[in-house]
Write a protein that holds these residues in place. Structure first.
Motif, PDB file in Angstrom:
ATOM      1  N   ASP A 118     -24.066 -52.310  13.511  1.00 57.75           N
ATOM      2  CA  ASP A 118     -22.846 -53.120  13.488  1.00 57.75           C
ATOM      3  C   ASP A 118     -21.603 -52.297  13.200  1.00 57.75           C
ATOM      4  O   ASP A 118     -20.511 -52.853  13.055  1.00 57.75           O
ATOM      5  CB  ASP A 118     -22.970 -54.221  12.433  1.00 57.75           C
ATOM      6  N   GLU A 119     -21.745 -50.980  13.098  1.00 54.09           N
ATOM      7  CA  GLU A 119     -20.616 -50.116  12.780  1.00 54.09           C
ATOM      8  C   GLU A 119     -19.708 -49.972  14.000  1.00 54.09           C
ATOM      9  O   GLU A 119     -20.163 -49.669  15.090  1.00 54.09           O
ATOM     10  CB  GLU A 119     -21.142 -48.743  12.359  1.00 54.09           C
ATOM     11  N   SER A 148     -11.463 -38.481  23.823  1.00 58.07           N
ATOM     12  CA  SER A 148     -10.980 -39.768  23.306  1.00 58.07           C
ATOM     13  C   SER A 148     -11.607 -40.933  24.061  1.00 58.07           C
ATOM     14  O   SER A 148     -11.634 -40.947  25.288  1.00 58.07           O
ATOM     15  CB  SER A 148      -9.456 -39.868  23.426  1.00 58.07           C
ATOM     16  N   GLU A 149     -12.098 -41.876  23.279  1.00 62.09           N
ATOM     17  CA  GLU A 149     -12.572 -43.135  23.834  1.00 62.09           C
ATOM     18  C   GLU A 149     -12.257 -44.245  22.828  1.00 62.09           C
ATOM     19  O   GLU A 149     -13.103 -44.661  22.046  1.00 62.09           O
ATOM     20  CB  GLU A 149     -14.062 -43.087  24.159  1.00 62.09           C
ATOM     21  N   PRO A 150     -10.984 -44.682  22.832  1.00 67.49           N
ATOM     22  CA  PRO A 150     -10.590 -45.742  21.914  1.00 67.49           C
ATOM     23  C   PRO A 150     -11.151 -47.095  22.342  1.00 67.49           C
ATOM     24  O   PRO A 150     -11.653 -47.253  23.463  1.00 67.49           O
ATOM     25  CB  PRO A 150      -9.066 -45.736  22.014  1.00 67.49           C
ATOM     26  N   LEU A 151     -11.063 -48.048  21.414  1.00 72.19           N
ATOM     27  CA  LEU A 151     -11.439 -49.438  21.670  1.00 72.19           C
ATOM     28  C   LEU A 151     -10.195 -50.301  21.517  1.00 72.19           C
ATOM     29  O   LEU A 151     -10.001 -50.967  20.507  1.00 72.19           O
ATOM     30  CB  LEU A 151     -12.495 -49.903  20.654  1.00 72.19           C
ATOM     31  N   PRO A 152      -9.303 -50.289  22.505  1.00 73.87           N
ATOM     32  CA  PRO A 152      -8.091 -51.110  22.386  1.00 73.87           C
ATOM     33  C   PRO A 152      -8.457 -52.580  22.247  1.00 73.87           C
ATOM     34  O   PRO A 152      -9.507 -53.019  22.716  1.00 73.87           O
ATOM     35  CB  PRO A 152      -7.355 -50.864  23.698  1.00 73.87           C
ATOM     36  N   ASP A 153      -7.561 -53.348  21.641  1.00 71.56           N
ATOM     37  CA  ASP A 153      -7.826 -54.778  21.536  1.00 71.56           C
ATOM     38  C   ASP A 153      -7.946 -55.405  22.918  1.00 71.56           C
ATOM     39  O   ASP A 153      -8.819 -56.236  23.146  1.00 71.56           O
ATOM     40  CB  ASP A 153      -6.733 -55.459  20.715  1.00 71.56           C
ATOM     41  N   VAL A 212     -13.128 -42.351  14.211  1.00 72.56           N
ATOM     42  CA  VAL A 212     -12.274 -43.201  13.382  1.00 72.56           C
ATOM     43  C   VAL A 212     -12.949 -44.558  13.225  1.00 72.56           C
ATOM     44  O   VAL A 212     -13.388 -45.162  14.209  1.00 72.56           O
ATOM     45  CB  VAL A 212     -10.882 -43.370  14.040  1.00 72.56           C
ATOM     46  N   ASP A 213     -13.013 -45.035  11.978  1.00 74.68           N
ATOM     47  CA  ASP A 213     -13.550 -46.377  11.738  1.00 74.68           C
ATOM     48  C   ASP A 213     -12.571 -47.417  12.254  1.00 74.68           C
ATOM     49  O   ASP A 213     -11.363 -47.284  12.074  1.00 74.68           O
ATOM     50  CB  ASP A 213     -13.759 -46.608  10.237  1.00 74.68           C
ATOM     51  N   VAL A 214     -13.103 -48.445  12.877  1.00 80.78           N
ATOM     52  CA  VAL A 214     -12.289 -49.580  13.303  1.00 80.78           C
ATOM     53  C   VAL A 214     -12.342 -50.590  12.162  1.00 80.78           C
ATOM     54  O   VAL A 214     -13.424 -51.027  11.781  1.00 80.78           O
ATOM     55  CB  VAL A 214     -12.833 -50.197  14.612  1.00 80.78           C
TER      56      VAL A 214
END
Length: 192
Positions: free
Chosen positions: A27-28, A80-85, A38-40
């Motif tokens: 669930d992380e 980089s592989e962000p999780l944008p909203d 980076v923690d979300v």
């Protein structure tokens, strides 16, 4: 002379291998930002409400002209592989089953900021600009305004700040997105 130790940057491939061997909890929620994990942060009710509402508004407004992807990966180069909203991506026949969208697929990135405004504006927005994402909205939930970044040039955006209670232009699709009802909902929620 003392040298600082060299930092080891993680690539997207390393990041996926780490996940495959179970280095992250089931669930992380983490994202890879310029070679660093980076923690979300957990999502509060206002943040979740804004994301859900914006997804509905964007899907209704854009119909078949774009694919609206909430909280899914966006591949930006090798580190980089962000999780944008929200990512609004160009339609693709495979609907991104074959690969995550990249900056060249993206029309708009939306970051909803209830606790991460400085990080979103000072780290994520410049990263999106360097990769050529055409437009980014950082929606500041507390101040009820949108920081709109567009027209990337030389790794920087032209920026404007707009009250949330307005219609926001989405240049790449030559349309406006009406955010007035979102502003009213947020104001009602904050008044309670």
């Amino acid at each position: 002379m003392h040298e600082l130790p060299r930092r080891h940057r993680i690539t997207v491939e390393h990041f996926y291998r780490m996940a495959e061997v179970g280095l992250f909890g089931e669930d992380e929620r983490v994202e890879l930002i310029e070679g660093e994990i980076v923690d979300v942060p957990p999502m509060g009710h206002a943040h979740a409400g804004v994301v859900g509402y914006l997804v509905e508004v964007l899907m209704r407004s854009l119909a078949e002209r774009a694919i609206v992807r909430p909280q899914l990966p966006l591949r930006l180069g090798e580190d980089s592989e962000p999780l944008p909203d929200i990512v609004v991506a160009r339609p693709r026949e495979d609907r991104y089953f074959g690969a995550h969208p990249t900056a060249s697929d993206v029309v708009l990135v939306v970051e909803v900021s209830s606790t991460t405004l400085r990080f979103d504006r000072n780290v994520k927005v410049p990263m999106y600009a360097r990769h050529g994402v055409p437009e980014v909205w950082v929606l500041d939930v507390g101040a009820q305004q949108v920081h709109r970044y567009s027209s990337p040039r030389d790794g920087q955006y032209a920026a404007t700040t707009i009250p949330l209670a307005t219609r926001l232009p989405l240049d790449a699709l030559e349309c406006d997105i009406d955010l007035r009802s979102l502003a009213a909902r947020l104001a009602d929620a904050q008044a309670r």
